[in-house]
Write an enzyme that holds these catalytic residues in place. Structure first.
Site, mmCIF file in Angstrom:
data_model
loop_
_atom_site.group_PDB
_atom_site.id
_atom_site.type_symbol
_atom_site.label_atom_id
_atom_site.label_comp_id
_atom_site.label_asym_id
_atom_site.label_seq_id
_atom_site.Cartn_x
_atom_site.Cartn_y
_atom_site.Cartn_z
ATOM 1 N N TYR A 167 -2.667 -0.599 10.147
ATOM 2 C CA TYR A 167 -2.685 -0.941 8.721
ATOM 3 C C TYR A 167 -1.341 -0.620 8.073
ATOM 4 O O TYR A 167 -0.792 -1.428 7.326
ATOM 5 C CB TYR A 167 -3.815 -0.180 8.022
ATOM 6 C CG TYR A 167 -3.927 -0.469 6.543
ATOM 7 C CD1 TYR A 167 -4.491 -1.656 6.092
ATOM 8 C CD2 TYR A 167 -3.469 0.442 5.600
ATOM 9 C CE1 TYR A 167 -4.598 -1.932 4.735
ATOM 10 C CE2 TYR A 167 -3.569 0.181 4.252
ATOM 11 C CZ TYR A 167 -4.133 -0.997 3.819
ATOM 12 O OH TYR A 167 -4.231 -1.267 2.486
ATOM 13 N N SER A 191 0.852 -1.190 0.000
ATOM 14 C CA SER A 191 0.000 0.000 0.000
ATOM 15 C C SER A 191 0.885 1.235 0.000
ATOM 16 O O SER A 191 2.048 1.181 0.436
ATOM 17 C CB SER A 191 -0.892 0.012 1.250
ATOM 18 O OG SER A 191 -1.471 1.281 1.459
#
Length: 254
Positions: free
Chosen positions: A151, A138
């Protein structure tokens, strides 16, 4: 170009969103696709869609956090040319409002899940003399994003894991890369907005879209196209690399 004919691909989290787009495209390009999903019904729906287009696909109901289940599933598949570690979950919060259980949950799915699949796939790829692994990281593994502590931690681990695997298996003819998307328009995003911003869906969608300098979110099919390239023979000289697909987020958000 970019044919996957006679190749076997394992895709985790292939029942929806980016994973579904990858599964559909890989099958279209000739791969036999095995979708590993916690949601067995979602996986079966994607398999059925692939089969209606004369593709070859199978659904495997398994939890990526369960190492023995993943080892058994991949052993049963046998020959694996491509592994795409796409299964993952999100979490919102800074370190102050990330509980221990939240932290462990994110780690177990996003990090341990990818580890379990690579752990199970590597012996099969070594025995075959080649293989390609693609991990979904990501932009959060590159830049600080507000309220994404756990995350970001998990995706940073995926980024580093990919480079480590690439280094360790250079001489086994196994390539490993990662993709770092910015926001991608998936059903998860629509559900998140509807749940957290009732009555403001259009406003929040517009705001999230414009957080990418290019002015919109990515489409799952665009991420799938990059995945296809990195898993194809045409990318045979690429390993140990992360590819942002972010609408300019990392470099142009000044």
């Amino acid at each position: 170009m970019f044919t996957l004919k006679n190749k076997t691909a394992v895709i985790t989290g292939g029942g929806s969103g980016i994973g579904k787009a990858i599964a559909l495209l890989f099958a279209q390009q000739g791969a036999t696709v095995h979708i590993i999903e916690l949601n067995a019904d979602a996986a079966k729906e994607v398999v059925a869609e692939i089969q209606t287009k004369n593709g070859h696909a199978f659904a495997v109901a398994a939890n990526v956090t369960d190492q023995q289940a993943i080892v058994d599933a991949l052993q049963a598949i046998g020959k694996i040319d491509i592994l795409v570690n796409n299964a993952g979950i999100a979490h919102i919060g800074s370190i102050e409002n990330t509980s221990e259980s939240d932290f462990e949950w994110i780690f177990n799915v996003n990090v341990k899940g990818a580890y379990n699949c690579i752990y199970a796939a590597i012996p099969l790829m070594k025995a075959a003399g080649s293989g390609t692994i693609l991990n979904m990281a990501s932009i959060a593994s590159h830049v600080g994003i507000t309220d994404r502590f756990a995350y970001s931690m998990s995706k940073g681990a995926i980024h580093a894991m990919s480079m480590s695997v690439a280094r360790d298996y250079l001489h086994s003819n196994i390539r490993c890369n990662s993709i770092s998307p910015a926001r991608v328009h998936t059903p998860f995003v629509d559900g998140f907005i509807a749940k957290n911003y009732p009555g403001k869906e259009d406003e929040i969608f517009e705001k999230l879209s414009k957080s990418q300098p290019i002015g919109r979110m990515a489409q799952p099919q665009e991420v799938a196209a990059l995945a296809l390239y990195l898993c194809s023979d045409e990318a045979g000289f690429i390993t140990g690399t992360d590819y942002p697909i972010d609408g300019g987020f990392i470099t142009l958000n000044n």
